[in-house]
Design a protein around this motif. Structure first.
Motif, PDB file in Angstrom:
ATOM      1  N   SER A 165       0.949  -1.240   0.118  1.00  0.00           N
ATOM      2  CA  SER A 165       0.078  -0.112  -0.060  1.00  0.00           C
ATOM      3  C   SER A 165       0.948   1.068   0.013  1.00  0.00           C
ATOM      4  N   HIS A 166       2.062   1.296   0.741  1.00  0.00           N
ATOM      5  CA  HIS A 166       2.921   2.428   0.937  1.00  0.00           C
ATOM      6  C   HIS A 166       3.448   2.672  -0.487  1.00  0.00           C
ATOM      7  N   ALA A 167       3.787   1.585  -1.368  1.00  0.00           N
ATOM      8  CA  ALA A 167       4.326   1.836  -2.637  1.00  0.00           C
ATOM      9  C   ALA A 167       3.248   2.351  -3.622  1.00  0.00           C
ATOM     10  N   VAL A 168       2.048   1.876  -3.399  1.00  0.00           N
ATOM     11  CA  VAL A 168       0.957   2.173  -4.435  1.00  0.00           C
ATOM     12  C   VAL A 168       0.593   3.742  -4.030  1.00  0.00           C
ATOM     13  N   ARG A 169       0.512   4.227  -2.791  1.00  0.00           N
ATOM     14  CA  ARG A 169       0.222   5.637  -2.699  1.00  0.00           C
ATOM     15  C   ARG A 169       1.421   6.467  -2.971  1.00  0.00           C
ATOM     16  N   ARG A 170       2.777   6.037  -2.912  1.00  0.00           N
ATOM     17  CA  ARG A 170       3.857   6.638  -3.335  1.00  0.00           C
ATOM     18  C   ARG A 170       3.855   6.891  -4.942  1.00  0.00           C
ATOM     19  N   ASP A 171       3.553   5.726  -5.595  1.00  0.00           N
ATOM     20  CA  ASP A 171       3.413   5.844  -7.007  1.00  0.00           C
ATOM     21  C   ASP A 171       2.239   6.853  -7.828  1.00  0.00           C
ATOM     22  N   ALA A 172       1.416   6.969  -6.411  1.00  0.00           N
ATOM     23  CA  ALA A 172       0.287   7.757  -7.213  1.00  0.00           C
ATOM     24  C   ALA A 172       0.780   9.160  -7.391  1.00  0.00           C
ATOM     25  N   PHE A 173       1.530   9.571  -6.417  1.00  0.00           N
ATOM     26  CA  PHE A 173       2.252  10.743  -6.257  1.00  0.00           C
ATOM     27  C   PHE A 173       3.203  10.998  -7.771  1.00  0.00           C
ATOM     28  N   LEU A 174       4.015   9.911  -7.802  1.00  0.00           N
ATOM     29  CA  LEU A 174       4.936   9.921  -9.310  1.00  0.00           C
ATOM     30  C   LEU A 174       4.101   9.967 -10.372  1.00  0.00           C
ATOM     31  N   ASP A 175       3.011   9.373 -10.508  1.00  0.00           N
ATOM     32  CA  ASP A 175       2.290   9.143 -11.583  1.00  0.00           C
ATOM     33  C   ASP A 175       1.719  10.616 -12.041  1.00  0.00           C
ATOM     34  N   ALA A 176       1.255  11.328 -11.066  1.00  0.00           N
ATOM     35  CA  ALA A 176       0.513  12.535 -10.955  1.00  0.00           C
ATOM     36  C   ALA A 176       1.607  13.631 -11.452  1.00  0.00           C
ATOM     37  N   ALA A 177       2.868  13.495 -10.967  1.00  0.00           N
ATOM     38  CA  ALA A 177       3.979  14.261 -11.216  1.00  0.00           C
ATOM     39  C   ALA A 177       4.394  14.256 -12.553  1.00  0.00           C
ATOM     40  N   GLU A 178       4.462  12.954 -13.111  1.00  0.00           N
ATOM     41  CA  GLU A 178       4.835  12.711 -14.321  1.00  0.00           C
ATOM     42  C   GLU A 178       3.745  13.507 -15.386  1.00  0.00           C
ATOM     43  N   GLY A 179       2.577  13.175 -15.072  1.00  0.00           N
ATOM     44  CA  GLY A 179       1.490  13.783 -16.013  1.00  0.00           C
ATOM     45  C   GLY A 179       1.601  15.383 -16.100  1.00  0.00           C
ATOM     46  N   LEU A 180       1.728  15.734 -15.063  1.00  0.00           N
ATOM     47  CA  LEU A 180       1.735  17.186 -14.864  1.00  0.00           C
ATOM     48  C   LEU A 180       3.134  17.823 -15.550  1.00  0.00           C
ATOM     49  N   ILE A 181       4.252  17.126 -15.270  1.00  0.00           N
ATOM     50  CA  ILE A 181       5.301  17.536 -15.802  1.00  0.00           C
ATOM     51  C   ILE A 181       5.448  17.503 -17.501  1.00  0.00           C
ATOM     52  N   ARG A 182       4.600  16.544 -18.051  1.00  0.00           N
ATOM     53  CA  ARG A 182       4.441  16.409 -19.577  1.00  0.00           C
ATOM     54  C   ARG A 182       3.656  17.581 -20.040  1.00  0.00           C
ATOM     55  N   SER A 183       2.610  17.963 -19.204  1.00  0.00           N
ATOM     56  CA  SER A 183       1.386  18.809 -19.627  1.00  0.00           C
ATOM     57  C   SER A 183       1.869  20.322 -19.342  1.00  0.00           C
ATOM     58  N   LYS A 184       2.687  20.405 -18.288  1.00  0.00           N
ATOM     59  CA  LYS A 184       2.926  21.886 -17.994  1.00  0.00           C
ATOM     60  C   LYS A 184       4.287  22.303 -17.679  1.00  0.00           C
ATOM     61  N   GLY A 185       5.230  21.241 -17.588  1.00  0.00           N
ATOM     62  CA  GLY A 185       6.594  21.383 -17.435  1.00  0.00           C
ATOM     63  C   GLY A 185       6.906  21.367 -15.963  1.00  0.00           C
ATOM     64  N   TYR A 186       8.179  21.178 -15.400  1.00  0.00           N
ATOM     65  CA  TYR A 186       8.324  21.123 -14.152  1.00  0.00           C
ATOM     66  C   TYR A 186       8.253  22.248 -13.471  1.00  0.00           C
ATOM     67  N   GLU A 187       8.644  23.640 -14.178  1.00  0.00           N
ATOM     68  CA  GLU A 187       8.827  24.560 -13.330  1.00  0.00           C
ATOM     69  C   GLU A 187       7.247  25.249 -12.928  1.00  0.00           C
ATOM     70  N   GLU A 188       6.566  24.803 -13.915  1.00  0.00           N
ATOM     71  CA  GLU A 188       4.962  25.399 -13.825  1.00  0.00           C
ATOM     72  C   GLU A 188       4.277  24.524 -12.935  1.00  0.00           C
ATOM     73  N   THR A 189       4.872  23.270 -12.326  1.00  0.00           N
ATOM     74  CA  THR A 189       3.979  22.476 -11.591  1.00  0.00           C
ATOM     75  C   THR A 189       4.182  22.629 -10.230  1.00  0.00           C
ATOM     76  N   SER A 190       3.306  22.923  -9.652  1.00  0.00           N
ATOM     77  CA  SER A 190       3.420  23.173  -7.955  1.00  0.00           C
ATOM     78  C   SER A 190       2.973  21.915  -7.238  1.00  0.00           C
ATOM     79  N   ILE A 191       3.408  22.010  -5.937  1.00  0.00           N
ATOM     80  CA  ILE A 191       3.164  20.893  -5.085  1.00  0.00           C
ATOM     81  C   ILE A 191       1.682  20.748  -4.996  1.00  0.00           C
ATOM     82  N   GLN A 192       0.752  21.894  -4.976  1.00  0.00           N
ATOM     83  CA  GLN A 192      -0.510  21.715  -4.818  1.00  0.00           C
ATOM     84  C   GLN A 192      -1.273  21.319  -6.150  1.00  0.00           C
ATOM     85  N   ASP A 193      -0.526  21.306  -7.408  1.00  0.00           N
ATOM     86  CA  ASP A 193      -0.930  20.808  -8.653  1.00  0.00           C
ATOM     87  C   ASP A 193      -1.049  19.188  -8.585  1.00  0.00           C
ATOM     88  N   VAL A 194       0.138  18.833  -7.873  1.00  0.00           N
ATOM     89  CA  VAL A 194       0.359  17.195  -7.458  1.00  0.00           C
ATOM     90  C   VAL A 194      -0.718  16.796  -6.703  1.00  0.00           C
TER      91      VAL A 194
END
Length: 227
Positions: free
Chosen positions: A9-38
């Motif tokens: 469960s720990h790995a799944v929850r952590r991966d959910a953040f990574l999946d969200a971050a990857e999607g946002l980096i692709r669509s917005k870029g790293y600099e434009e992605t905030s923690i709140q976005d994630v």
């Protein structure tokens, strides 16, 4: 009674953040992605985020670490393939890794500039050291096999493998800025191709191979990175 941690469960929850971050980096870029976005994308609280990551940079490091895991998983079967000679394994290892990255070029290009920003130097160094530690044993296995079969001419296979892994890892520090300069029109594509050729020549010389023996970067795929 202390609460026990469920690793799955720990790995799944952590991966959910990574999946969200990857999607946002692709669509917005790293600099434009905030923690709140994630948090919004993952449907999670700020407290849950900080349970896994202590900063946005730590999240980026984890995204890159997971990508490294993916590359290693792809190249390990190549190294273990008994049908391939040692030179074919080395070439296939690096070409396979390159193809894996090319398939994710939208993600990689989205945070290349941020990844090489001064504030991420320590994070990038930690990731590079971890990748070097994991890649070196795979290359050493190939080099020992090639030396024993007479394909490589090197006195110490393990030392040669360490040099090759360092060259592979360190080449990104030159190649990525070259890619970005080429995309921005500051240098011609010929400069990138010249560096790639020098990179291949250096590996050949470390292994005592004839010039032109190794093709480690797919020239036809360079356009993905050069724009």
């Amino acid at each position: 009674m202390p609460r026990t941690l469920d690793p799955t469960s720990h790995a799944v929850r952590r991966d959910a953040f990574l999946d969200a971050a990857e999607g946002l980096i692709r669509s917005k870029g790293y600099e434009e992605t905030s923690i709140q976005d994630v948090l919004d994308a993952a449907g999670a609280s700020r407290g849950a985020f900080y349970h896994y990551f202590d900063s946005k940079a730590a999240l980026l490091e984890a995204v890159v670490d997971r990508m490294t895991d993916g590359v290693i998983a792809v190249v390990e079967p190549v190294v273990a393939d008994p049908r391939l000679s040692a030179p074919a394994k080395l070439q296939a290892l690096l070409l396979t890794a390159g193809a894996w990255k090319a398939e994710r070029s939208d993600l990689l290009l989205a945070f290349m500039r941020s990844w090489y920003a001064a504030e991420n130097d320590l994070v990038r160094l930690r990731v590079a050291r971890a990748a070097f530690a994991r890649l070196t044993p795979l290359i050493a296995r190939i080099v020992r096999e090639g030396r024993d079969q007479g394909d490589f001419d090197c006195t110490s296979p393990d030392d040669a493998a360490a040099l090759l892994a360092a060259l592979f890892a360190g080449s990104a520090d030159i190649m990525v800025p070259l890619f970005l300069d080429c995309r921005d029109g500051r240098v011609p594509a010929a400069d990138v191709e010249r560096f790639v050729t020098a990179y291949e020549e250096a590996m050949e010389r470390i292994l005592g191979m004839a010039p032109g023996s190794l093709v480690l970067v797919d020239r036809s795929a360079l356009h993905i990175w050069l724009g």
